[in-house]
Design a protein around this motif. Sequence first.
Motif, PDB file in Angstrom:
ATOM      1  N   VAL A  16       6.292   1.102   8.001  1.00 31.15           N
ATOM      2  CA  VAL A  16       6.126   2.232   7.053  1.00 31.15           C
ATOM      3  C   VAL A  16       7.402   3.117   6.834  1.00 31.15           C
ATOM      4  CG1 VAL A  16       4.807   4.566   7.209  1.00 31.15           C
ATOM      5  CG2 VAL A  16       3.947   2.613   8.626  1.00 31.15           C
ATOM      6  N   ILE A  17       7.562   2.920   5.593  1.00 31.16           N
ATOM      7  CA  ILE A  17       8.857   3.482   4.755  1.00 31.16           C
ATOM      8  C   ILE A  17       8.740   4.830   4.247  1.00 31.16           C
ATOM      9  CG2 ILE A  17      10.801   2.936   3.444  1.00 31.16           C
ATOM     10  CD1 ILE A  17      10.374   0.958   5.651  1.00 31.16           C
ATOM     11  N   LEU A  18       8.841   6.225   4.908  1.00 29.95           N
ATOM     12  CA  LEU A  18       8.881   7.385   4.262  1.00 29.95           C
ATOM     13  C   LEU A  18      10.033   7.684   3.419  1.00 29.95           C
ATOM     14  CD1 LEU A  18       7.299   9.005   7.539  1.00 29.95           C
ATOM     15  CD2 LEU A  18       5.996   8.077   5.311  1.00 29.95           C
ATOM     16  N   ASP A  19       9.663   8.608   2.518  1.00 26.77           N
ATOM     17  CA  ASP A  19      10.912   9.099   1.496  1.00 26.77           C
ATOM     18  C   ASP A  19      11.120  10.230   1.875  1.00 26.77           C
ATOM     19  OD1 ASP A  19      11.751   6.920  -0.355  1.00 26.77           O
ATOM     20  OD2 ASP A  19       9.772   7.394  -1.087  1.00 26.77           O
ATOM     21  N   GLU A  20      12.288  10.682   2.534  1.00 27.13           N
ATOM     22  CA  GLU A  20      12.547  12.298   3.012  1.00 27.13           C
ATOM     23  C   GLU A  20      12.609  13.153   2.067  1.00 27.13           C
ATOM     24  OE1 GLU A  20      16.594  12.928   4.388  1.00 27.13           O
ATOM     25  OE2 GLU A  20      15.769  14.191   5.876  1.00 27.13           O
ATOM     26  N   GLN A  21      12.722  12.890   0.805  1.00 31.00           N
ATOM     27  CA  GLN A  21      12.757  13.907  -0.427  1.00 31.00           C
ATOM     28  C   GLN A  21      11.138  14.087  -0.849  1.00 31.00           C
ATOM     29  OE1 GLN A  21      15.705  11.823  -3.032  1.00 31.00           O
ATOM     30  NE2 GLN A  21      16.262  14.211  -3.456  1.00 31.00           N
ATOM     31  N   ALA A  22      10.246  13.096  -0.508  1.00 33.08           N
ATOM     32  CA  ALA A  22       8.798  13.327  -0.902  1.00 33.08           C
ATOM     33  C   ALA A  22       8.032  14.193  -0.142  1.00 33.08           C
ATOM     34  CB  ALA A  22       8.304  12.184  -1.250  1.00 33.08           C
ATOM     35  N   LEU A  23       8.675  14.371   1.355  1.00 32.87           N
ATOM     36  CA  LEU A  23       7.880  14.982   2.427  1.00 32.87           C
ATOM     37  C   LEU A  23       7.724  16.666   1.903  1.00 32.87           C
ATOM     38  CD1 LEU A  23       9.409  13.459   5.386  1.00 32.87           C
ATOM     39  CD2 LEU A  23       7.147  13.133   4.686  1.00 32.87           C
ATOM     40  N   PRO A  24       6.468  17.031   1.856  1.00 34.45           N
ATOM     41  CA  PRO A  24       6.383  18.256   1.603  1.00 34.45           C
ATOM     42  C   PRO A  24       6.478  19.504   2.524  1.00 34.45           C
ATOM     43  CG  PRO A  24       4.120  17.339   1.407  1.00 34.45           C
ATOM     44  CD  PRO A  24       5.442  16.226   1.907  1.00 34.45           C
ATOM     45  N   ASP A  70       0.817  -1.084  -0.048  1.00 33.22           N
ATOM     46  CA  ASP A  70      -0.056  -0.014  -0.047  1.00 33.22           C
ATOM     47  C   ASP A  70       0.995   1.458   0.021  1.00 33.22           C
ATOM     48  OD1 ASP A  70      -2.080  -1.750  -0.011  1.00 33.22           O
ATOM     49  OD2 ASP A  70      -2.414  -1.325   2.115  1.00 33.22           O
ATOM     50  N   GLN A  71       0.556   2.224  -0.475  1.00 34.81           N
ATOM     51  CA  GLN A  71       1.155   3.603  -0.419  1.00 34.81           C
ATOM     52  C   GLN A  71       0.721   4.385   0.486  1.00 34.81           C
ATOM     53  OE1 GLN A  71       3.560   4.216  -3.505  1.00 34.81           O
ATOM     54  NE2 GLN A  71       3.200   2.088  -2.932  1.00 34.81           N
ATOM     55  N   VAL A  72       1.577   5.323   1.094  1.00 34.35           N
ATOM     56  CA  VAL A  72       1.078   6.452   1.963  1.00 34.35           C
ATOM     57  C   VAL A  72       1.306   7.707   1.543  1.00 34.35           C
ATOM     58  CG1 VAL A  72       2.232   7.281   4.101  1.00 34.35           C
ATOM     59  CG2 VAL A  72       2.473   4.962   3.722  1.00 34.35           C
ATOM     60  N   LEU A  73       0.037   8.353   1.645  1.00 36.50           N
ATOM     61  CA  LEU A  73      -0.120   9.765   1.219  1.00 36.50           C
ATOM     62  C   LEU A  73      -0.203  10.699   2.344  1.00 36.50           C
ATOM     63  CD1 LEU A  73      -1.495   7.921  -1.194  1.00 36.50           C
ATOM     64  CD2 LEU A  73      -2.576  10.173  -1.881  1.00 36.50           C
ATOM     65  N   LEU A  74       0.234  12.077   1.927  1.00 36.85           N
ATOM     66  CA  LEU A  74       0.050  13.181   2.830  1.00 36.85           C
ATOM     67  C   LEU A  74      -0.555  14.246   2.200  1.00 36.85           C
ATOM     68  CD1 LEU A  74       1.272  14.211   5.439  1.00 36.85           C
ATOM     69  CD2 LEU A  74       3.502  14.674   4.523  1.00 36.85           C
ATOM     70  N   SER A  75      -1.677  14.846   2.869  1.00 34.81           N
ATOM     71  CA  SER A  75      -2.480  15.908   2.254  1.00 34.81           C
ATOM     72  C   SER A  75      -1.667  17.203   2.099  1.00 34.81           C
ATOM     73  CB  SER A  75      -3.518  15.981   2.929  1.00 34.81           C
ATOM     74  OG  SER A  75      -3.572  16.587   4.251  1.00 34.81           O
ATOM     75  N   GLY A  76      -0.656  17.335   2.448  1.00 40.80           N
ATOM     76  CA  GLY A  76      -0.021  18.637   2.231  1.00 40.80           C
ATOM     77  C   GLY A  76       1.220  18.946   3.231  1.00 40.80           C
ATOM     78  N   THR A  77       1.697  20.213   3.046  1.00 40.33           N
ATOM     79  CA  THR A  77       2.940  20.506   3.827  1.00 40.33           C
ATOM     80  C   THR A  77       2.866  20.174   5.440  1.00 40.33           C
ATOM     81  OG1 THR A  77       2.087  22.985   3.665  1.00 40.33           O
ATOM     82  CG2 THR A  77       3.783  22.043   1.973  1.00 40.33           C
ATOM     83  N   ILE A  78       3.782  20.005   6.000  1.00 41.01           N
ATOM     84  CA  ILE A  78       3.776  19.704   7.367  1.00 41.01           C
ATOM     85  C   ILE A  78       4.597  20.744   8.224  1.00 41.01           C
ATOM     86  CG2 ILE A  78       3.387  17.343   7.011  1.00 41.01           C
ATOM     87  CD1 ILE A  78       6.485  16.784   7.594  1.00 41.01           C
ATOM     88  N   GLN A  82      -0.444  20.703  -2.405  1.00 42.80           N
ATOM     89  CA  GLN A  82       0.824  20.159  -2.130  1.00 42.80           C
ATOM     90  C   GLN A  82       0.771  18.561  -1.579  1.00 42.80           C
ATOM     91  OE1 GLN A  82       3.530  22.230  -2.722  1.00 42.80           O
ATOM     92  NE2 GLN A  82       1.876  23.535  -3.568  1.00 42.80           N
ATOM     93  N   ALA A  83      -0.282  18.063  -1.810  1.00 43.04           N
ATOM     94  CA  ALA A  83      -0.335  16.634  -1.363  1.00 43.04           C
ATOM     95  C   ALA A  83       0.779  15.708  -2.196  1.00 43.04           C
ATOM     96  CB  ALA A  83      -1.479  16.041  -1.683  1.00 43.04           C
ATOM     97  N   ALA A  84       1.322  14.665  -1.486  1.00 45.91           N
ATOM     98  CA  ALA A  84       2.297  13.945  -1.953  1.00 45.91           C
ATOM     99  C   ALA A  84       2.268  12.411  -1.674  1.00 45.91           C
ATOM    100  CB  ALA A  84       3.686  14.349  -1.852  1.00 45.91           C
ATOM    101  N   ILE A  85       2.569  11.348  -2.581  1.00 48.58           N
ATOM    102  CA  ILE A  85       2.800  10.129  -2.093  1.00 48.58           C
ATOM    103  C   ILE A  85       4.088  10.128  -1.368  1.00 48.58           C
ATOM    104  CG2 ILE A  85       3.128   7.812  -2.817  1.00 48.58           C
ATOM    105  CD1 ILE A  85       1.208   8.419  -5.313  1.00 48.58           C
ATOM    106  N   VAL A  86       4.426   9.894  -0.201  1.00 49.79           N
ATOM    107  CA  VAL A  86       5.387  10.106   0.578  1.00 49.79           C
ATOM    108  C   VAL A  86       5.962   8.739   1.054  1.00 49.79           C
ATOM    109  CG1 VAL A  86       4.894  12.426   1.424  1.00 49.79           C
ATOM    110  CG2 VAL A  86       4.042  10.272   2.863  1.00 49.79           C
TER     111      VAL A  86
END
Lengths: 363, 363
Positions: B267-275, B192-200, B324-328
């Motif tokens: 849960v594996i997050l990609d630093e470069q993808a985090l807005p 499954d993919q992890v999405l974030l709805s915007g900047t943090i 600014q949502a992203a697949i993170v």
Amino acid sequence: MEPTTAAEREDRVLDRIASFRKRRPRLLEDVVTLAHGAGGKSSAALVDAVFVDALRNPQLEQLGDSAALTLADGERIAFSTDSFVVQPLQFPGGSIGNLAVHGTVNDLAVSGARPRWLSAAFVIEEGFEIAQLREIVRDMADSAAQAGVHVVTGDTKVVGKGAADGVYICTAGVGVLPTAARFGPEYVRPGDQVLLSGTIGEHGMAVMLARGELAIEADIRSDTAPVNGLVHAMLGAAPSTRWMRDATRGGVATVCNELAQSTGLAVILDEQALPVLPQVSGACDLLGIDPLYVANEGKFVAVVPADEADAALAALRGYPGGEQAAIVGEILAEPEGIVALRTAFGGSRIVDTLVGDPLPRIC
Amino acid sequence: MEPTTAAEREDRVLDRIASFRKRRPRLLEDVVTLAHGAGGKSSAALVDAVFVDALRNPQLEQLGDSAALTLADGERIAFSTDSFVVQPLQFPGGSIGNLAVHGTVNDLAVSGARPRWLSAAFVIEEGFEIAQLREIVRDMADSAAQAGVHVVTGDTKVVGKGAADGVYICTAGVGVLPTAARFGPEYVRPGDQVLLSGTIGEHGMAVMLARGELAIEADIRSDTAPVNGLVHAMLGAAPSTRWMRDATRGGVATVCNELAQSTGLAVILDEQALPVLPQVSGACDLLGIDPLYVANEGKFVAVVPADEADAALAALRGYPGGEQAAIVGEILAEPEGIVALRTAFGGSRIVDTLVGDPLPRIC
């Protein structure tokens, strides 16, 4: 010209209710005072000028014990909330944990709902003892079990030392409303009887004595208890019950004034019929406090049509906790919007709403 | 022996979820500390040892953002609560009034519910200016209108000077749950993919800077906002969405850890993808704070099956506030129960749950 037909009399009652509901006290202060939290005129003014003014919607404007909400398929639920800031946190007969459950359960019950689910949010002072917190939460669990509700969701915040007086608890509750149930000041009519579910004044006096600031001692325990069982028993016997409210902050005097002011009718109470324990009556006399204004946490006032009053009373007295229930007064057409007490000596006096509260922070 | 069939792999995932859900942190302290209110390991230990232990029932034990309740006719509602004790009460981008509405609306929304009704209970400090109270309540009204909810019932208590930092607000909310909606950690699967709805990180940093205790200045506004519209848009495009949570106290790192620990998956997050906005990133660098741990009040994390991830992302980016949502990141089977960050340099590091909170009292 006096109206003569039943329809004309009914119209006149409805006109009066409409005009009285428009009369609201004005907010005169620039800062919040303890009186604004006491449940009397000042509280009503603050709620009106600040909260209702900004958040206006039909449910909020009812200012009831709970909001009645209708779901898509027509099922109706009741929704209510209360914060608890009582000092001390534990007192003879109960604790803030019992109050936090009973307060919200009772608000739902007197709206005619069957209480089902509670939320609980805690604001805790840094340094508060976890052993005491456990006791308070166990009291919540006991009260929830007794009332037949579940605490299903919650929140915890911690604030710095000196804030929150140990712990504040906010509960909200959801209950199921029977589709048939219709309650409210608009159903109250002259000739209806006023019932009280038991003795008054114990909670407020128990908390005040537990503070140790008064120079008297008396064996008074809080009456904190769920009333949903009592309400259910009464409604079974008196299905046309018009109106109910639990007599918490500001006591029976305050809820009767809310009734008088929201209907424009008179609430006439009989002093001799009011059930008061002798130790409460004695402590109130010593302190110059009228038990009619003292908070209860397990008592409610109900207005029932005259032809169902005896059945309602018998149902209350036959249910555990309702043994001291009494018919304590009646609704009259005049004097408009007034609560009066017929005294033991045959006289009568006005029972006004207080501006503040003689007993602050009791819930 | 390694399982080979899909059914065997599924069984293994379910076993692991069951075993991880039993692992709960232990409460070691005798008194409540600020860490118990920070949303991390200490909070979880307190909730488990004190609240869940005494009030135990199936809904509460889920420890979700809200409780899912089923009415007699099968209709389902979501019920949630939060207290707000933020300091200062007003800050760039919002106030405690906005938070009190958004916090509860967002808890309902990420449970898959359509938020409908709120309660609001105020604990106000004696002497608090009514003009400021009006501003806060107007912010609540604005936020409620934006989110499409009504504040239908409330309560007001007043406490002595020094006791409530001005005002605390507790809201509870009721939303309607679609019968079809099924969310939860038990639906999450490797791949499954992890999405974030915007900047943090904006909310926590805006509040910290508004306190004036830090020696830096930066133009950062709280992101406080309702997410129910964004959630609705995403669910339309990705109906098999597995899990959602709003990333408030403890930030994205904390909610991802809750996910990892409640599933036993990685849960594996990609630093470069985090807005992250440059001014937030800069302020965090100066203060040595990782934006992954900073609270947001208008952002959520969602887990979506891989074949719906692009559609979910497009729906979020096409909705106001979701640009600014992203697949993170993604969900993997290993390492069990761990959140890890793949860094920009090709390495990876563990993202652990904090015991306390680097930024207290931000909601």
